[in-house]
Design a protein around this motif. Structure first.
Motif, short mmCIF file in Angstrom:
data_model
loop_
_atom_site.label_atom_id
_atom_site.label_comp_id
_atom_site.label_asym_id
_atom_site.label_seq_id
_atom_site.Cartn_x
_atom_site.Cartn_y
_atom_site.Cartn_z
N LYS A 1 3.94 -3.23 10.45
CA LYS A 1 5.09 -2.49 9.79
C LYS A 1 5.11 -2.69 8.18
N ARG A 2 5.03 -4.13 7.84
CA ARG A 2 4.87 -4.42 6.40
C ARG A 2 3.75 -3.81 5.76
N ILE A 3 2.51 -3.56 6.24
CA ILE A 3 1.34 -3.25 5.75
C ILE A 3 1.48 -1.75 5.68
N VAL A 4 2.21 -1.15 6.60
CA VAL A 4 2.31 0.20 6.42
C VAL A 4 3.05 0.56 5.43
N GLU A 5 4.47 -0.38 5.15
CA GLU A 5 5.44 0.15 4.27
C GLU A 5 4.44 -0.11 2.59
N LYS A 6 3.94 -0.99 2.54
CA LYS A 6 3.09 -1.42 1.54
C LYS A 6 2.01 -0.24 1.29
N LEU A 7 1.36 0.30 2.39
CA LEU A 7 0.36 1.28 1.91
C LEU A 7 0.99 2.53 1.42
N ASP A 8 2.16 2.92 2.08
CA ASP A 8 2.85 3.98 1.83
C ASP A 8 3.06 4.08 0.43
N ALA A 9 3.61 2.75 -0.22
CA ALA A 9 4.17 2.91 -1.16
C ALA A 9 2.85 3.28 -2.49
N LEU A 10 1.84 2.36 -2.14
CA LEU A 10 0.61 2.56 -2.92
C LEU A 10 -0.11 3.55 -3.04
N LEU A 11 -0.21 4.12 -1.97
CA LEU A 11 -1.15 5.42 -1.52
C LEU A 11 -0.43 6.58 -2.28
N THR A 12 0.91 6.47 -1.94
CA THR A 12 1.82 7.60 -2.68
C THR A 12 1.61 7.79 -3.99
N ARG A 13 1.76 6.60 -4.77
CA ARG A 13 1.56 6.52 -6.05
C ARG A 13 0.06 7.08 -6.44
N ILE A 14 -0.85 6.89 -6.02
CA ILE A 14 -2.21 7.12 -6.05
C ILE A 14 -2.35 8.71 -5.87
N ASP A 15 -1.78 9.01 -4.79
CA ASP A 15 -1.85 10.62 -4.31
C ASP A 15 -1.22 11.28 -5.59
N THR A 16 0.00 10.96 -5.78
CA THR A 16 0.75 11.57 -7.08
C THR A 16 -0.14 11.73 -8.21
N ALA A 17 -0.68 10.70 -8.44
CA ALA A 17 -1.62 10.78 -9.82
C ALA A 17 -2.63 11.79 -9.54
N PHE B 1 -11.38 14.71 -16.06
CA PHE B 1 -10.43 14.62 -14.94
C PHE B 1 -10.97 14.30 -13.55
N SER B 2 -12.15 15.00 -13.34
CA SER B 2 -12.69 14.85 -12.10
C SER B 2 -13.29 13.34 -11.98
N PHE B 3 -13.67 12.78 -13.06
CA PHE B 3 -14.12 11.26 -13.01
C PHE B 3 -13.13 10.32 -12.62
N LYS B 4 -11.88 10.72 -13.12
CA LYS B 4 -10.64 9.91 -12.86
C LYS B 4 -10.17 10.22 -11.49
N VAL B 5 -10.25 11.31 -10.95
CA VAL B 5 -9.79 11.40 -9.54
C VAL B 5 -10.68 10.76 -8.86
N SER B 6 -12.00 10.79 -8.90
CA SER B 6 -13.14 9.95 -8.05
C SER B 6 -12.69 8.68 -8.08
N ASP B 7 -12.52 8.15 -9.22
CA ASP B 7 -12.18 6.63 -9.32
C ASP B 7 -10.85 6.47 -8.47
N LEU B 8 -9.75 7.08 -8.64
CA LEU B 8 -8.48 6.85 -7.79
C LEU B 8 -8.89 7.05 -6.30
N ILE B 9 -9.63 8.05 -5.77
CA ILE B 9 -10.22 8.07 -4.51
C ILE B 9 -10.96 6.85 -3.99
N ASP B 10 -11.64 6.38 -5.15
CA ASP B 10 -12.36 5.17 -4.57
C ASP B 10 -11.35 3.82 -4.54
N LEU B 11 -10.32 3.83 -5.64
CA LEU B 11 -9.34 2.94 -5.20
C LEU B 11 -8.71 3.00 -3.97
#
Length: 403
Positions: free
Chosen positions: A158-174, A380-390
């Motif tokens: 649950k801790r991992i899920v909570e952390k992933l939710d927060a991190l990946l949501t920020r990346i998805d928003t970017a 922009f596409s390169f930045k999106v690709s970098d974020l997907i890799d992240l």
């Protein structure tokens, strides 16, 4: 292929997928009179697990038997696993049989399992255990005998899920913001293109396209259709090859000399402008590439061959400019978008005609705008690709106990 297991931190262990969840095998035949929460693969967004374009469906709109699922189950898309479609059900419903619903046991959190199934590690495992070349599907053997899941305590999950939710949501928003920027760049380029030709219309008289060309005409498909195509020979250009100012050779068909002779009246020449005249790709337009000649076109593509008064690139850019294309497609009297462009419609198009040297200057201007547009989109596409890799890196790290 067996699963290659990586080393886990102390307190974690690998457990077979069958030890943490069970697939639902209950199927239903939809009742035509009922509404169902029906999920198809097209409703699950790749990589993110978000539900898209979803609305309840009438039973009469759902064909054949479907698999039933309950709220909280993990829905896994087994068709083309590289699409990475995994969703945790937020309601009871039915799904295409290309989706496997997994009911998690008490030792695993559903969101935790869903995140693991989205890792690049599991995607590669699934792709290595597929059947079918054109439409690969993850095999039953993968889920029953091969797949294992890294398990830690439920609290840690649950801790991992909570952390992933927060991190990946920020990346998805970017990523969403960058994709909006790409859309904006497209809109700015389209607006610039319109402005160029608005000035042309104000400054120069128009002439009927038929008076500025030596040929306007479409071709045909050889008898036998696709079965008659050859592995090599003379190019047969179809609508799927023609995009706005871009020719895409993927899917290019070929015919032999005998077939080509029957289409001699639609032989493509250097500088020909190709215009799609039917179907979903109607009004897409580009210039025929010299390296594909000799070539012919089928009945969905029209050849427009400018005479000495009209530059091919100038005509191409005019035809793909948004306002001109909208005017071409919209049928004012009927209030509907055209489904086909006839030879008469194309011949009667009013084309603004500057002197040839001015046309070439405008082509240079549009090409400069296009190059800036391509560079901006690439950034922009390169930045999106970098974020997907992240995202992929973070996800993999989480299941190695590194998060």
């Amino acid at each position: 292929m067996e699963q290659v297991l990586y080393e886990l931190p102390e307190g974690w262990d690998w457990q077979p997928l069958t030890a943490v969840c069970t697939p639902s095998r209950k199927t239903v035949t939809p009742d035509n009179t009922r509404l169902y929460n029906y999920i198809g693969l097209e409703n699950i967004e790749s990589n993110t697990g978000k539900l898209t374009n979803f609305l309840p469906s009438k039973g009469s709109e759902i064909n054949s038997t479907k698999v039933e699922f309950k709220k909280g189950m993990v829905l896994y898309g087994k068709l083309r696993p590289y699409l990475n479609k995994v969703f945790v059900a937020e309601f009871d419903g039915v799904a295409t049989t290309e989706i496997i619903p997994f009911d998690c046991y008490e030792n695993v959190d559903a969101q935790y399992l869903a995140y693991f199934l989205r890792t690049q590690y599991f995607v590669e495992l699934a792709m290595n255990n597929c059947s079918g070349a054109r439409m690969p599907r993850a095999t039953t053997n993968l889920f029953q005998k091969i797949a294992q899941v890294p398990i830690t305590s439920i609290d840690n999950q649950k801790r991992i899920v909570e952390k992933l939710d927060a991190l990946l949501t920020r990346i998805d928003t970017a990523i969403e913001h960058l994709q909006e920027s790409i859309t904006l760049a497209d809109a700015l380029y389209a607006s610039s293109l319109d402005q160029v030709f608005e000035e042309v219309y104000k400054s120069y008289q128009t002439k009927c396209l038929s008076s500025l060309t030596t040929k306007i005409g479409s071709g045909a498909t050889p008898k036998g259709g696709q079965k008659a195509y050859k592995d090599s020979g003379i190019s047969l250009i179809r609508s799927l090859n023609v995009y706005d100012s871009v020719f895409k050779p993927e899917g290019l068909a070929f015919i032999d000399d005998n077939q080509a002779s029957k289409l001699s009246n639609v032989e493509v020449e250097t500088g020909d402008v190709l215009l799609n005249i039917t179907g979903a790709s109607i009004a897409r337009c580009c210039i025929a590439p010299d390296d594909l000649l000799p070539a012919r076109v089928n009945q969905h593509v029209c050849i427009i061959r400018p005479n000495e008064l009209l530059d091919s690139q100038y005509l191409n850019y005019l035809l793909v400019s948004p306002k001109f294309k909208s005017a071409l497609l919209f049928q004012g009297a009927g209030g509907a978008t055209r489904q086909a462009l006839t030879k008469a419609m194309i011949s009667n198009l009013e084309i603004p005609l500057p002197p040839l040297n001015v046309q070439l200057e405008l082509v240079g201007k549009v090409q400069t705008l296009g190059e800036k547009h391509r560079l901006l989109k690439a950034q922009f596409s390169f930045k999106v690709s970098d974020l997907i890799d992240l995202k992929a890196s973070i996800l993999d790290s989480a299941f190695k106990g590194e998060l």
